[in-house]
Design a protein around this motif. Structure first.
Motif, PDB file in Angstrom:
ATOM      1  N   THR A 122       0.887  -1.498   0.299  1.00  0.00           N
ATOM      2  CA  THR A 122      -0.303  -0.002  -0.072  1.00  0.00           C
ATOM      3  C   THR A 122       1.299   1.703  -0.067  1.00  0.00           C
ATOM      4  O   THR A 122       0.439   2.314  -0.255  1.00  0.00           O
ATOM      5  CB  THR A 122      -0.645   0.379   1.701  1.00  0.00           C
ATOM      6  OG1 THR A 122      -0.074   0.126   1.861  1.00  0.00           O
ATOM      7  CG2 THR A 122      -1.845  -1.581   1.410  1.00  0.00           C
ATOM      8  N   LYS A 123       2.111   1.344   0.436  1.00  0.00           N
ATOM      9  CA  LYS A 123       2.471   2.466   0.380  1.00  0.00           C
ATOM     10  C   LYS A 123       3.371   2.856  -1.012  1.00  0.00           C
ATOM     11  O   LYS A 123       3.195   3.480  -1.288  1.00  0.00           O
ATOM     12  CB  LYS A 123       4.179   2.518   1.807  1.00  0.00           C
ATOM     13  CG  LYS A 123       3.591   1.869   2.548  1.00  0.00           C
ATOM     14  CD  LYS A 123       3.151   3.786   3.861  1.00  0.00           C
ATOM     15  CE  LYS A 123       4.024   4.729   3.845  1.00  0.00           C
ATOM     16  NZ  LYS A 123       3.281   6.071   4.751  1.00  0.00           N
ATOM     17  N   LEU A 124       3.965   1.492  -1.207  1.00  0.00           N
ATOM     18  CA  LEU A 124       4.430   1.998  -2.801  1.00  0.00           C
ATOM     19  C   LEU A 124       3.231   2.466  -3.405  1.00  0.00           C
ATOM     20  O   LEU A 124       3.534   3.114  -4.571  1.00  0.00           O
ATOM     21  CB  LEU A 124       4.923  -0.019  -2.890  1.00  0.00           C
ATOM     22  CG  LEU A 124       5.617   0.057  -4.631  1.00  0.00           C
ATOM     23  CD1 LEU A 124       6.873   1.503  -4.917  1.00  0.00           C
ATOM     24  CD2 LEU A 124       6.150  -0.693  -5.054  1.00  0.00           C
ATOM     25  N   ALA A 125       2.111   1.369  -3.798  1.00  0.00           N
ATOM     26  CA  ALA A 125       0.905   2.276  -4.607  1.00  0.00           C
ATOM     27  C   ALA A 125       0.635   3.566  -4.115  1.00  0.00           C
ATOM     28  O   ALA A 125       0.574   5.010  -5.035  1.00  0.00           O
ATOM     29  CB  ALA A 125      -0.039   1.092  -4.187  1.00  0.00           C
ATOM     30  N   GLY A 126       0.977   4.212  -3.003  1.00  0.00           N
ATOM     31  CA  GLY A 126       1.049   5.610  -2.262  1.00  0.00           C
ATOM     32  C   GLY A 126       1.899   5.895  -3.578  1.00  0.00           C
ATOM     33  O   GLY A 126       2.045   7.177  -3.541  1.00  0.00           O
ATOM     34  N   GLU A 127       3.241   6.469  -2.745  1.00  0.00           N
ATOM     35  CA  GLU A 127       4.351   6.318  -3.376  1.00  0.00           C
ATOM     36  C   GLU A 127       4.474   6.642  -5.404  1.00  0.00           C
ATOM     37  O   GLU A 127       4.409   8.295  -5.625  1.00  0.00           O
ATOM     38  CB  GLU A 127       6.081   5.858  -3.612  1.00  0.00           C
ATOM     39  CG  GLU A 127       6.598   6.206  -2.037  1.00  0.00           C
ATOM     40  CD  GLU A 127       7.511   4.406  -2.257  1.00  0.00           C
ATOM     41  OE1 GLU A 127       7.940   4.527  -1.233  1.00  0.00           O
ATOM     42  OE2 GLU A 127       8.135   4.624  -3.044  1.00  0.00           O
ATOM     43  N   GLN A 128       3.777   5.864  -6.019  1.00  0.00           N
ATOM     44  CA  GLN A 128       3.373   5.254  -6.969  1.00  0.00           C
ATOM     45  C   GLN A 128       2.676   6.752  -7.960  1.00  0.00           C
ATOM     46  O   GLN A 128       2.802   7.446  -9.065  1.00  0.00           O
ATOM     47  CB  GLN A 128       3.268   4.381  -8.253  1.00  0.00           C
ATOM     48  CG  GLN A 128       4.649   3.467  -7.670  1.00  0.00           C
ATOM     49  CD  GLN A 128       3.994   2.052  -8.038  1.00  0.00           C
ATOM     50  OE1 GLN A 128       2.465   1.648  -7.580  1.00  0.00           O
ATOM     51  NE2 GLN A 128       4.687   1.099  -8.295  1.00  0.00           N
ATOM     52  N   LEU A 129       1.316   6.436  -6.961  1.00  0.00           N
ATOM     53  CA  LEU A 129      -0.005   7.495  -7.162  1.00  0.00           C
ATOM     54  C   LEU A 129       0.633   9.290  -6.925  1.00  0.00           C
ATOM     55  O   LEU A 129       0.462   9.902  -7.390  1.00  0.00           O
ATOM     56  CB  LEU A 129      -1.406   7.017  -6.216  1.00  0.00           C
ATOM     57  CG  LEU A 129      -2.143   8.677  -7.089  1.00  0.00           C
ATOM     58  CD1 LEU A 129      -2.062   8.039  -8.352  1.00  0.00           C
ATOM     59  CD2 LEU A 129      -3.045   7.525  -5.995  1.00  0.00           C
ATOM     60  N   CYS A 130       1.258   8.953  -6.079  1.00  0.00           N
ATOM     61  CA  CYS A 130       1.860  10.490  -6.065  1.00  0.00           C
ATOM     62  C   CYS A 130       3.223  11.256  -6.356  1.00  0.00           C
ATOM     63  O   CYS A 130       2.401  12.208  -6.940  1.00  0.00           O
ATOM     64  CB  CYS A 130       2.733  10.139  -3.902  1.00  0.00           C
ATOM     65  SG  CYS A 130       3.459  12.638  -3.706  1.00  0.00           S
ATOM     66  N   LEU A 131       3.446  10.759  -7.564  1.00  0.00           N
ATOM     67  CA  LEU A 131       4.332  11.342  -7.928  1.00  0.00           C
ATOM     68  C   LEU A 131       3.750  10.821  -9.990  1.00  0.00           C
ATOM     69  O   LEU A 131       3.815  11.740 -10.789  1.00  0.00           O
ATOM     70  CB  LEU A 131       5.698  10.160  -8.157  1.00  0.00           C
ATOM     71  CG  LEU A 131       6.209  10.471  -7.925  1.00  0.00           C
ATOM     72  CD1 LEU A 131       8.279   9.849  -7.310  1.00  0.00           C
ATOM     73  CD2 LEU A 131       7.306  11.504  -6.823  1.00  0.00           C
ATOM     74  N   GLN A 132       2.900  10.741  -9.362  1.00  0.00           N
ATOM     75  CA  GLN A 132       1.835  10.462 -11.378  1.00  0.00           C
ATOM     76  C   GLN A 132       1.102  11.478 -11.136  1.00  0.00           C
ATOM     77  O   GLN A 132       0.831  12.050 -12.505  1.00  0.00           O
ATOM     78  CB  GLN A 132       0.647   9.170 -11.288  1.00  0.00           C
ATOM     79  CG  GLN A 132       0.035   9.140 -12.202  1.00  0.00           C
ATOM     80  CD  GLN A 132      -1.085   7.649 -12.097  1.00  0.00           C
ATOM     81  OE1 GLN A 132      -0.698   6.353 -11.679  1.00  0.00           O
ATOM     82  NE2 GLN A 132      -2.203   8.353 -12.510  1.00  0.00           N
ATOM     83  N   LYS A 133       0.352  12.009  -9.556  1.00  0.00           N
ATOM     84  CA  LYS A 133      -0.372  13.258  -9.635  1.00  0.00           C
ATOM     85  C   LYS A 133       0.069  14.565  -9.664  1.00  0.00           C
ATOM     86  O   LYS A 133       0.270  15.433  -9.813  1.00  0.00           O
ATOM     87  CB  LYS A 133      -1.369  12.851  -8.159  1.00  0.00           C
ATOM     88  CG  LYS A 133      -3.140  11.847  -8.454  1.00  0.00           C
ATOM     89  CD  LYS A 133      -3.306  11.892  -9.288  1.00  0.00           C
ATOM     90  CE  LYS A 133      -4.592  11.119  -9.785  1.00  0.00           C
ATOM     91  NZ  LYS A 133      -5.935  11.111 -10.191  1.00  0.00           N
TER      92      LYS A 133
END
Length: 282
Positions: A130-141
């Motif tokens: 879940t933390k990795l998914a958060g990182e990826q979405l963070c940099l995507q947005k």
């Protein structure tokens, strides 16, 4: 005057930032706990951000109960992933800076050399995923966001390894601690100072950065350092992780390479033992 919003303000890192903030009166600080800014209630998160309208967001809030996350995947994902996407999206649309705190648990622990920010990720538990998914979405947005990966966080606040060990070493004569998980602890006060160093730096370069204290040790060696500094007489022995099964698997090796954050922001990285002495003397 720039306004800084700190989420998860009652946690270890949020509490340390609150103490440090008194030295930085050039900013207006807003410390929001989970009742004031609810990362688990996505429907009102944007409205709450609009109301505070920060220039800088420091996201210290997270679902961090690593073992519990195995059975509460949806809640962990909401807080560690989906809510981070909203913070990143809001910060991007409102020209606000975002610092988001992540974890060494995005790695699988199979490396034998210190992990750089570009090392391949492969989480082995729900929390890490879940933390990795958060990182990826963070940099995507928001590609300009700064993500700080850290490890083994402790402080004088909240529940953590140092406080637990100190208590157990007083209560018990013997103690067993895993000796085959390698990394480095992070004193939350040092991480808080690193965050303020980045905020006050003349440059802002988005992306992922690592921060933990210097030193390569096991949890067992960490316990020995706590015993030594605390002057405890409890006998501490090392055991393999297989002797201490937990619902969530832990990475066997998650030492973080801190070269990038030192070079980019001139962040000071104290040795783990020096910081441990500071925390235990408070």
């Amino acid at each position: 005057m720039e306004k800084i919003l700190v989420t998860g303000s009652n946690g270890q890192l949020g509490s340390e930032l609150r103490i440090l903030s008194e030295k930085y009166p050039q900013f207006e600080w807003i410390f929001a706990d989970r009742t004031q800014l609810s990362l688990d209630n996505l429907s009102i998160l944007e409205d709450q951000l609009d109301a505070d309208s920060p220039d800088i967001i420091v996201n210290c809030a997270a679902y961090t109960a690593v073992d519990k996350a195995e059975s509460e995947e949806e809640l962990a994902d909401t807080i560690n992933h989906l809510a981070v996407g909203i913070l990143a999206d809001w910060s991007s649309k409102n020209n606000s800076k975002l610092i988001h705190v992540s974890t060494d648990y995005v790695f699988d622990g199979t490396s034998s050399t210190a992990l750089t920010e570009n090392a391949p990720t492969n989480p082995i538990n729900v929390y890490g995923a879940t933390k990795l998914a958060g990182e990826q979405l963070c940099l995507q947005k928001n590609p300009e966001a700064i993500i700080l990966r850290t490890s083994w966080v402790y402080s004088g606040f909240g529940n953590n390894f140092v406080k637990t060990m100190s208590r157990l070493m007083i209560e018990r004569d013997t103690l067993s601690v895993v000796n085959d998980q390698i990394g480095s602890p992070t004193y939350a006060a040092d991480l808080a100072q690193a965050i303020i160093t980045i905020i006050t730096h003349s440059n802002w370069t988005g992306g992922i950065y690592n921060f933990s204290n210097e030193g390569e040790i096991s949890w067992y060696e960490f316990a020995l350092a706590i015993k030594e500094i605390g002057g405890y007489t409890c006998e501490v022995s090392g055991i393999p992780s297989s002797s201490y099964p937990t619902p969530a698997k832990r990475p066997a090796y998650s030492l973080l390479d801190k070269s990038k954050i030192k070079k980019e922001f001139q962040v000071a990285v104290p040795n783990y033992k020096e910081s441990l002495k500071v925390m235990m003397s408070l």
